[in-house]
Design an enzyme around this catalytic site. Structure first.
Site, PDB file in Angstrom:
ATOM      1  N   HIS A  31      25.836  30.144  32.999  1.00  0.00           N
ATOM      2  CA  HIS A  31      26.829  30.485  31.973  1.00  0.00           C
ATOM      3  C   HIS A  31      27.995  29.499  32.104  1.00  0.00           C
ATOM      4  O   HIS A  31      29.112  29.852  32.484  1.00  0.00           O
ATOM      5  CB  HIS A  31      27.290  31.930  32.172  1.00  0.00           C
ATOM      6  CG  HIS A  31      28.328  32.377  31.179  1.00  0.00           C
ATOM      7  ND1 HIS A  31      28.119  32.406  29.827  1.00  0.00           N
ATOM      8  CD2 HIS A  31      29.614  32.807  31.368  1.00  0.00           C
ATOM      9  CE1 HIS A  31      29.212  32.832  29.220  1.00  0.00           C
ATOM     10  NE2 HIS A  31      30.134  33.076  30.134  1.00  0.00           N
ATOM     11  N   VAL A  65      30.953  40.388  35.274  1.00  0.00           N
ATOM     12  CA  VAL A  65      31.377  39.644  34.077  1.00  0.00           C
ATOM     13  C   VAL A  65      32.352  38.515  34.453  1.00  0.00           C
ATOM     14  O   VAL A  65      32.349  37.448  33.842  1.00  0.00           O
ATOM     15  CB  VAL A  65      32.033  40.603  33.054  1.00  0.00           C
ATOM     16  CG1 VAL A  65      32.424  39.870  31.780  1.00  0.00           C
ATOM     17  CG2 VAL A  65      31.092  41.766  32.722  1.00  0.00           C
TER      18      VAL A  65
HETATM   19  N1  LIG Z   1      30.613  36.584  31.667  1.00  0.00           N
HETATM   20  C1  LIG Z   1      31.107  36.438  30.450  1.00  0.00           C
HETATM   21  O1  LIG Z   1      30.371  36.246  29.487  1.00  0.00           O
HETATM   22  C2  LIG Z   1      32.594  36.540  30.245  1.00  0.00           C
HETATM   23  C3  LIG Z   1      33.104  36.691  28.953  1.00  0.00           C
HETATM   24  C4  LIG Z   1      34.485  36.790  28.779  1.00  0.00           C
HETATM   25  C5  LIG Z   1      35.332  36.770  29.900  1.00  0.00           C
HETATM   26  N2  LIG Z   1      34.780  36.635  31.125  1.00  0.00           N
HETATM   27  C6  LIG Z   1      35.619  36.663  32.319  1.00  0.00           C
HETATM   28  O2  LIG Z   1      36.060  38.012  32.522  1.00  0.00           O
HETATM   29  C7  LIG Z   1      37.285  38.005  33.234  1.00  0.00           C
HETATM   30  C8  LIG Z   1      38.305  38.889  32.505  1.00  0.00           C
HETATM   31  O3  LIG Z   1      38.660  38.291  31.282  1.00  0.00           O
HETATM   32  P1  LIG Z   1      39.793  38.969  30.350  1.00  0.00           P
HETATM   33  O4  LIG Z   1      39.913  38.142  29.147  1.00  0.00           O
HETATM   34  O5  LIG Z   1      39.525  40.429  30.223  1.00  0.00           O
HETATM   35  O6  LIG Z   1      41.078  38.760  31.288  1.00  0.00           O
HETATM   36  P2  LIG Z   1      42.426  39.634  31.275  1.00  0.00           P
HETATM   37  O7  LIG Z   1      43.447  38.836  31.988  1.00  0.00           O
HETATM   38  O8  LIG Z   1      42.726  40.107  29.891  1.00  0.00           O
HETATM   39  O9  LIG Z   1      42.049  40.921  32.152  1.00  0.00           O
HETATM   40  C9  LIG Z   1      41.771  40.853  33.514  1.00  0.00           C
HETATM   41  C10 LIG Z   1      42.310  42.123  34.154  1.00  0.00           C
HETATM   42  O10 LIG Z   1      41.893  42.151  35.524  1.00  0.00           O
HETATM   43  C11 LIG Z   1      42.927  42.829  36.217  1.00  0.00           C
HETATM   44  N3  LIG Z   1      42.796  42.603  37.662  1.00  0.00           N
HETATM   45  C12 LIG Z   1      43.088  41.490  38.376  1.00  0.00           C
HETATM   46  N4  LIG Z   1      42.824  41.700  39.680  1.00  0.00           N
HETATM   47  C13 LIG Z   1      42.347  42.962  39.796  1.00  0.00           C
HETATM   48  C14 LIG Z   1      41.892  43.747  40.876  1.00  0.00           C
HETATM   49  N5  LIG Z   1      41.859  43.273  42.136  1.00  0.00           N
HETATM   50  N6  LIG Z   1      41.467  45.003  40.625  1.00  0.00           N
HETATM   51  C15 LIG Z   1      41.494  45.499  39.366  1.00  0.00           C
HETATM   52  N7  LIG Z   1      41.900  44.790  38.290  1.00  0.00           N
HETATM   53  C16 LIG Z   1      42.329  43.535  38.504  1.00  0.00           C
HETATM   54  C17 LIG Z   1      44.210  42.254  35.631  1.00  0.00           C
HETATM   55  O11 LIG Z   1      45.336  43.067  35.921  1.00  0.00           O
HETATM   56  C18 LIG Z   1      43.838  42.207  34.146  1.00  0.00           C
HETATM   57  O12 LIG Z   1      44.249  43.370  33.474  1.00  0.00           O
HETATM   58  C19 LIG Z   1      37.681  36.534  33.365  1.00  0.00           C
HETATM   59  O13 LIG Z   1      37.308  36.042  34.620  1.00  0.00           O
HETATM   60  C20 LIG Z   1      36.890  35.858  32.272  1.00  0.00           C
HETATM   61  O14 LIG Z   1      36.655  34.501  32.526  1.00  0.00           O
HETATM   62  C21 LIG Z   1      33.452  36.514  31.312  1.00  0.00           C
HETATM   63  O1  LIG Z   2      34.740  31.061  27.926  1.00  0.00           O
HETATM   64  C1  LIG Z   2      35.140  31.750  28.861  1.00  0.00           C
HETATM   65  O2  LIG Z   2      35.813  31.279  29.797  1.00  0.00           O
HETATM   66  C2  LIG Z   2      34.913  33.227  28.859  1.00  0.00           C
HETATM   67  C3  LIG Z   2      33.494  33.611  28.712  1.00  0.00           C
HETATM   68  O3  LIG Z   2      32.700  33.108  29.737  1.00  0.00           O
HETATM   69  C4  LIG Z   2      32.939  33.302  27.357  1.00  0.00           C
HETATM   70  O4  LIG Z   2      31.894  32.655  27.277  1.00  0.00           O
HETATM   71  O5  LIG Z   2      33.546  33.739  26.358  1.00  0.00           O
END
Ligand SMILES: NC(=O)c1ccc[n+]([C@@H]2O[C@H](COP(=O)([O-])OP(=O)(O)OC[C@H]3O[C@@H](n4cnc5c(N)ncnc54)[C@H](O)[C@@H]3O)[C@@H](O)[C@H]2O)c1
Ligand SMILES: O=C(O)C[C@H](O)C(=O)O
Length: 311
Positions: free
Chosen positions: A175, A118
């Protein structure tokens, strides 16, 4: 069935919430690097059980991968999210190192798991996970298309003033804000092409809103979104664990499909107990083919930045 979620932040916790509430898995382990954080999230979620009526056992651990042993599915949501004004691609420098160390640790204890990536930039992180582990391509799935497609259906539902669940539509490609391809030609309202109801100008507006859907939310929230991302991951995990064989746009390794090789990018896939069970090759028209090739070029260029972490 056991699911591990690495990264107890916004998306990871939201995903655990939906998985437990909907009874998708019997056990969920949340792991985070931040001391006590995953334990706290797990405790808070478990205190929902009596009022929402679920039986999933959720536990949290600080960086102890032994507790994740024998997971059927591992979801990687660890890493930093973007801030307003940033692109997802700008996260590669920090997130690549995190994702690489996480997949290495995960496989020690769950060698047979299916990994759902993700963390952003998601297509690049999926490729990294695949190359770093050497796992067969069916076991590494990037989640992005499920979310982008649900946003596409949301914007179509607003334009049509009809319920999202009556609309079917898919986003393929990368994405990214400029690499997504909402397939407006194939979108339908109860089986009827949406072009019967919306003008080309309205459809173009829907597609443009979909592509920047994540950026719009990041601007409003100050960090990237989590409810729809968490629910989209849970939807994907459900199709794996319960062998639903849903067709979901996922980022997977292409080996000739859609004219592409050696990249992970979003295409329609049949998702079941073996992970990616089939890549569905639909016939794209010339404009869609050109958009896909352009999107693939951009996704491929990002992979070049992985050389140091893969060395
Ligand atoms: N693919 C998608 O559609 C999509 C959608 C939303 C968010 N994301 C991505 O998902 C990621 C997380 O987003 P979020 O909003 O939950 O962020 P967030 O900051 O709320 O949570 C991320 C967590 O990862 C933890 N972390 C960091 N390094 C780590 C490690 N080595 N081992 C274990 N945990 C670790 C942090 O402590 C934190 O709690 C981001 O990279 C974001 O861009 C992707
Ligand atoms: O927009 C972002 O950076 C997080 C995620 O990829 C999303 O589409 O919500």
């Amino acid at each position: 069935m056991k699911v591990t979620i690495v990264g107890a932040g916004n998306v990871g916790a939201s995903c655990a919430d939906v998985i437990s509430y909907r009874g998708i898995a019997s056990e969920v382990v949340i792991l985070d690097i931040k001391e006590g954080f995953a334990e706290g999230k797990a405790m808070d979620l478990m205190q929902c059980a009596t009022n929402t009526g679920f039986n999933t056992q959720i536990s949290g651990v600080t960086n102890d991968y032994s507790k994740t042993a024998n997971s059927d599915v591992v979801v990687i949501t660890s890493g930093i999210p973007r801030k307003p004004g940033m692109t997802r691609e700008e996260l590669i420098g920090i997130n690549a190192g995190i994702v690489k160390s996480v997949v290495d640790n995960v496989l020690v204890h769950s060698p047979n798991s299916i990994i759902v990536v993700v963390s952003n930039p998601m297509d690049t992180m999926t490729y990294l996970a695949l190359k770093a582990t050497g796992l067969p391509k069916n076991r590494i799935i990037g989640m992005g298309g499920a979310l982008d497609s649900s946003r596409f259906r949301y914007y179509l539902s607003k334009a049509l003033d009809k319920p999202s669940n009556d609309i079917s539509a898919m986003v393929i490609g990368g994405h990214g804000d400029t690499t997504m391809i909402p397939l407006t030609r194939l979108a339908a309202y109860n089986g009827i092409p949406v072009s019967e109801f919306l003008s080309q100008e309205e459809l173009d507006k829907v597609a443009a809103s979909t592509m920047v859907g994540g950026a719009t939310l990041t601007g409003l929230l100050g960090t990237s979104a989590w409810y729809a991302p968490g629910a989209s991951v849970a939807y994907l995990v459900d199709s794996i664990l319960n062998d639903q064989k849903k067709m979901i746009a996922c980022s997977v390794l292409l080996e000739g499909e859609y004219g592409q090789n050696d990249i992970c990018i979003g295409v329609p896939c049949i998702i079941g107990k073996n992970g990616v069970e089939q890549i569905v090759e639909i016939k794209l028209n010339d404009a869609e083919k050109a958009s896909f090739a352009k999107s693939a070029d951009a996704v491929r260029n990002m992979n070049a930045d992985l050389q140091s972490v893969l060395a």
